[in-house]
Design a protein around this motif. Structure first.
Motif, PDB file in Angstrom:
ATOM      1  N   CYS A 273       4.606 -30.693  12.698  1.00 61.43           N
ATOM      2  CA  CYS A 273       3.392 -30.995  13.440  1.00 61.43           C
ATOM      3  C   CYS A 273       2.476 -31.791  12.522  1.00 61.43           C
ATOM      4  O   CYS A 273       2.813 -32.099  11.386  1.00 61.43           O
ATOM      5  CB  CYS A 273       2.694 -29.708  13.919  1.00 61.43           C
ATOM      6  N   GLY A 274       1.333 -32.177  13.037  1.00 64.90           N
ATOM      7  CA  GLY A 274       0.328 -32.867  12.255  1.00 64.90           C
ATOM      8  C   GLY A 274      -0.976 -32.105  12.307  1.00 64.90           C
ATOM      9  O   GLY A 274      -1.061 -31.030  12.910  1.00 64.90           O
ATOM     10  N   VAL A 275      -1.995 -32.642  11.684  1.00 67.13           N
ATOM     11  CA  VAL A 275      -3.313 -32.032  11.713  1.00 67.13           C
ATOM     12  C   VAL A 275      -4.308 -33.086  12.178  1.00 67.13           C
ATOM     13  O   VAL A 275      -4.229 -34.243  11.780  1.00 67.13           O
ATOM     14  CB  VAL A 275      -3.707 -31.478  10.325  1.00 67.13           C
ATOM     15  N   GLN A 276      -5.191 -32.680  13.075  1.00 66.00           N
ATOM     16  CA  GLN A 276      -6.196 -33.610  13.579  1.00 66.00           C
ATOM     17  C   GLN A 276      -7.602 -33.255  13.110  1.00 66.00           C
ATOM     18  O   GLN A 276      -8.452 -34.123  13.007  1.00 66.00           O
ATOM     19  CB  GLN A 276      -6.172 -33.650  15.113  1.00 66.00           C
ATOM     20  N   ARG A 277      -7.813 -31.994  12.805  1.00 67.54           N
ATOM     21  CA  ARG A 277      -9.082 -31.561  12.240  1.00 67.54           C
ATOM     22  C   ARG A 277      -8.820 -30.426  11.261  1.00 67.54           C
ATOM     23  O   ARG A 277      -8.057 -29.514  11.565  1.00 67.54           O
ATOM     24  CB  ARG A 277     -10.050 -31.077  13.338  1.00 67.54           C
ATOM     25  N   PHE A 278      -9.465 -30.502  10.113  1.00 63.95           N
ATOM     26  CA  PHE A 278      -9.443 -29.373   9.190  1.00 63.95           C
ATOM     27  C   PHE A 278     -10.790 -29.296   8.503  1.00 63.95           C
ATOM     28  O   PHE A 278     -11.631 -30.197   8.640  1.00 63.95           O
ATOM     29  CB  PHE A 278      -8.291 -29.466   8.188  1.00 63.95           C
ATOM     30  N   GLU A 279     -11.008 -28.217   7.792  1.00 70.45           N
ATOM     31  CA  GLU A 279     -12.324 -27.951   7.230  1.00 70.45           C
ATOM     32  C   GLU A 279     -12.190 -27.490   5.785  1.00 70.45           C
ATOM     33  O   GLU A 279     -11.341 -26.649   5.462  1.00 70.45           O
ATOM     34  CB  GLU A 279     -13.036 -26.877   8.059  1.00 70.45           C
ATOM     35  N   LEU A 280     -12.997 -28.069   4.922  1.00 69.88           N
ATOM     36  CA  LEU A 280     -13.131 -27.613   3.545  1.00 69.88           C
ATOM     37  C   LEU A 280     -14.373 -26.744   3.449  1.00 69.88           C
ATOM     38  O   LEU A 280     -15.412 -27.081   4.019  1.00 69.88           O
ATOM     39  CB  LEU A 280     -13.263 -28.796   2.589  1.00 69.88           C
ATOM     40  N   LEU A 281     -14.240 -25.637   2.725  1.00 70.33           N
ATOM     41  CA  LEU A 281     -15.374 -24.746   2.532  1.00 70.33           C
ATOM     42  C   LEU A 281     -15.585 -24.551   1.043  1.00 70.33           C
ATOM     43  O   LEU A 281     -14.661 -24.122   0.329  1.00 70.33           O
ATOM     44  CB  LEU A 281     -15.150 -23.393   3.216  1.00 70.33           C
ATOM     45  N   LEU A 282     -16.763 -24.870   0.576  1.00 66.85           N
ATOM     46  CA  LEU A 282     -17.140 -24.658  -0.816  1.00 66.85           C
ATOM     47  C   LEU A 282     -17.939 -23.363  -0.884  1.00 66.85           C
ATOM     48  O   LEU A 282     -19.045 -23.273  -0.333  1.00 66.85           O
ATOM     49  CB  LEU A 282     -17.975 -25.829  -1.333  1.00 66.85           C
ATOM     50  N   GLU A 283     -17.369 -22.359  -1.537  1.00 66.48           N
ATOM     51  CA  GLU A 283     -18.051 -21.077  -1.682  1.00 66.48           C
ATOM     52  C   GLU A 283     -18.824 -21.092  -2.994  1.00 66.48           C
ATOM     53  O   GLU A 283     -18.232 -21.229  -4.068  1.00 66.48           O
ATOM     54  CB  GLU A 283     -17.037 -19.933  -1.654  1.00 66.48           C
ATOM     55  N   HIS A 284     -20.132 -20.953  -2.905  1.00 67.42           N
ATOM     56  CA  HIS A 284     -21.006 -21.088  -4.061  1.00 67.42           C
ATOM     57  C   HIS A 284     -21.263 -19.736  -4.712  1.00 67.42           C
ATOM     58  O   HIS A 284     -21.055 -18.666  -4.108  1.00 67.42           O
ATOM     59  CB  HIS A 284     -22.331 -21.723  -3.641  1.00 67.42           C
ATOM     60  N   VAL A 285     -21.733 -19.814  -5.947  1.00 70.41           N
ATOM     61  CA  VAL A 285     -22.122 -18.595  -6.644  1.00 70.41           C
ATOM     62  C   VAL A 285     -23.261 -17.915  -5.899  1.00 70.41           C
ATOM     63  O   VAL A 285     -23.280 -16.690  -5.738  1.00 70.41           O
ATOM     64  CB  VAL A 285     -22.535 -18.932  -8.090  1.00 70.41           C
ATOM     65  N   GLU A 286     -24.192 -18.698  -5.427  1.00 64.11           N
ATOM     66  CA  GLU A 286     -25.308 -18.188  -4.645  1.00 64.11           C
ATOM     67  C   GLU A 286     -25.516 -19.086  -3.433  1.00 64.11           C
ATOM     68  O   GLU A 286     -25.277 -20.283  -3.484  1.00 64.11           O
ATOM     69  CB  GLU A 286     -26.591 -18.146  -5.488  1.00 64.11           C
ATOM     70  N   GLY A 287     -25.964 -18.490  -2.344  1.00 66.33           N
ATOM     71  CA  GLY A 287     -26.266 -19.271  -1.160  1.00 66.33           C
ATOM     72  C   GLY A 287     -25.081 -19.354  -0.198  1.00 66.33           C
ATOM     73  O   GLY A 287     -23.964 -18.921  -0.504  1.00 66.33           O
ATOM     74  N   PRO A 288     -25.321 -19.908   0.990  1.00 68.72           N
ATOM     75  CA  PRO A 288     -24.256 -20.007   2.000  1.00 68.72           C
ATOM     76  C   PRO A 288     -23.195 -21.030   1.612  1.00 68.72           C
ATOM     77  O   PRO A 288     -23.415 -21.900   0.773  1.00 68.72           O
ATOM     78  CB  PRO A 288     -25.027 -20.452   3.259  1.00 68.72           C
ATOM     79  N   ASP A 289     -22.032 -20.894   2.242  1.00 65.56           N
ATOM     80  CA  ASP A 289     -20.933 -21.831   2.003  1.00 65.56           C
ATOM     81  C   ASP A 289     -21.297 -23.215   2.527  1.00 65.56           C
ATOM     82  O   ASP A 289     -22.050 -23.364   3.493  1.00 65.56           O
ATOM     83  CB  ASP A 289     -19.658 -21.355   2.695  1.00 65.56           C
TER      84      ASP A 289
END
Length: 472
Positions: A273-289
């Motif tokens: 299959c392929g991918v049409q949408r994906f998401e990167l999430l940066l998890e920080h030491v403090e604060g929201p992703d």
């Protein structure tokens, strides 16, 4: 049937090394209780310092200095095993994780598609090397024999039951997968190889050992089948990577991002299959992703293209706080339809297909910077084309060459006698309903340099020709 067993002897260590760009630094995996920390695995640089698996951490520090300790992570190793099963699924529908740190793949039905076994094996090894995983590969006529032969061999291929049995006869009794108590009992009896054990009367073995011993021996010989649970690929891909230190720059995120994208591409290829949408999430030491969505107009699975798109979205971003963990999540996994190409591709080697170039531009410049156009039901040239979302088609069909491909932002006055009219007039009278009334006669023109354009004469104020566009 023909079974390949791929054993990953240093899977836990490789899971760590493949996520680091300092593989030449001495590194050890440690585990055990806090009172007695033990080296579970060492990389080649640490082995050169005299460190070895099984040493206590105290003894290792007394022997050498300057090595990095990393806690062994069974969860991460299990995740990589699932990734490997997804990767192997592209080669066979019968893939099993029955044994730890090993893949069982039925390859007999795949040889017609992937070529003879030596070529198939070379492909498997090359792709596993690219994933950063060391391996041993053995082929046998049944899965149990393939797994046990991999304890003592690498590259062995025995394709018949007779050859498989002959290869197993010389296996040391401690490497055939028997329970520890049974293996020790055979050793006390003076039996060192599987062939010597198989030489004993079957009835005597049944009286002295548990039924499981005889069952395992029968499975080794292919007399009984092993019940396997086959892998089924999930409907989503998710991976999470804890970074070695707090990251505050984009550059330091590129190496782990490339590895994660490579894993995603291997998963997509295995699932076909392929991918049409994906998401990167940066998890920080403090604060929201920090969430970084990456969207494509069509499904793709090329690792290089996906990495460039993700990189294009990441680099313009301002990192508000140090990043501790990087995650990648892909849930939109539509079928992948590869592009049809001619046998002899006329494109230059450095050129890119339009679809890939379009996605790179969108990643670099933003979604709104790259637009499509569609034809509108309006005779006025300046109103006949409108911006549209990429991929949306217009119900209107324009005959090729009927209108210029390049319209000027504003008409330009042509000097008298500087051009040649090469067509009769085409009159356009339209726009009275919206205040943009025009009455023009359009001509195809040709300049002295051979350029072909489209010019008009305003009937409301007769005068010179006005250039409005150029033909290709």
């Amino acid at each position: 049937m023909l079974w390949a067993c791929i054993v990953f002897p240093q899977l836990a260590l490789d899971c760590v090394l493949r996520e680091r760009d300092d593989v030449d630094t001495p590194l050890v995996l440690i585990g055990g209780p806090s009172q007695r920390r033990v080296l579970q695995s060492v990389n080649p640089a640490a082995a050169n310092l005299g460190l070895r698996a099984g040493q206590t951490l105290t003894a290792a520090r007394a022997l050498a200095d300057g090595f990095t300790c990393v806690e062994a992570d069974p969860v991460r190793a299990a995740q990589v095993e699932q990734l490997l099963a997804a990767w192997a699924y592209r080669f066979s529908a019968q893939v099993s994780l029955h044994y730890p740190r090993a893949l069982l793949i039925e390859v007999g039905s795949s040889l017609q598609l992937f070529g003879p076994w030596p070529l198939f094996e070379a492909r498997l090894r090359a792709e596993l090397d690219a994933l950063g995983l060391r391996q041993r590969i053995v082929v046998a006529s049944n899965p149990v024999a393939a797994r046990m032969l991999a304890n003592a061999h690498d590259g062995l291929a025995v394709t018949t039951a007779e050859d498989t049995r002959a290869a197993m006869l010389n296996l040391p009794i401690g490497k055939v997968g028997l329970p520890k108590e049974a293996a020790e009992a055979f050793a006390r009896m003076g039996l060192r190889t599987l062939g010597e054990v198989l030489g004993l009367p079957r009835e005597a073995l049944a009286r002295r050992f548990a039924a499981g011993v005889q069952l395992h021996l029968d499975q080794l010989l292919g007399l009984r089948t092993l019940g396997l649970t086959f892998y089924l690929p999930p409907d989503r891909f998710e991976t999470r990577l804890e970074l070695n230190f707090d990251v505050e720059s984009h550059q330091a995120l590129l190496f782990p991002l490339r590895r994660m994208i490579n894993d995603l591409a291997a998963f997509l290829a295995g699932r076909d299959c392929g991918v049409q949408r994906f998401e990167l999430l940066l998890e920080h030491v403090e604060g929201p992703d920090t969430r970084i969505p990456v969207g494509l107009l069509a499904a793709e699975r090329d690792a290089g293209l996906l990495f460039e798109l993700a990189r294009g979205r990441l680099e313009p971003l301002r990192i508000a706080a140090p990043v501790r963990t990087l995650r990648l999540l892909a849930e939109d996994l539509p079928p992948f339809v590869p592009q049809h190409q001619a046998l002899f591709d006329p494109r230059a080697q450095q050129a890119q297909p339009w679809e890939q170039l379009r996605e790179r531009l969108r990643a670099r410049l933003g979604d709104e910077a790259v637009q499509g156009v569609r034809a509108e039901a309006d005779h006025r040239p300046e109103c006949a084309w409108q911006l549209a979302e990429q991929g949306l088609s217009s119900p209107l069909q324009m005959p090729p060459g009927s209108r210029p491909g390049w319209l000027l932002a504003a008409p330009q006055r042509l000097p008298d006698g500087g051009v040649l009219r090469v067509s009769d007039a085409e009159r356009i009278e339209s726009g009275w309903w919206d205040g943009g009334d025009v009455r023009r006669d359009y001509y195809r023109i040709e300049t002295r340099e051979g350029l072909r354009g489209w010019a008009y004469q305003d009937l409301a104020a007769p005068g010179p020709l006005w250039l409005q566009g150029w033909f290709a």
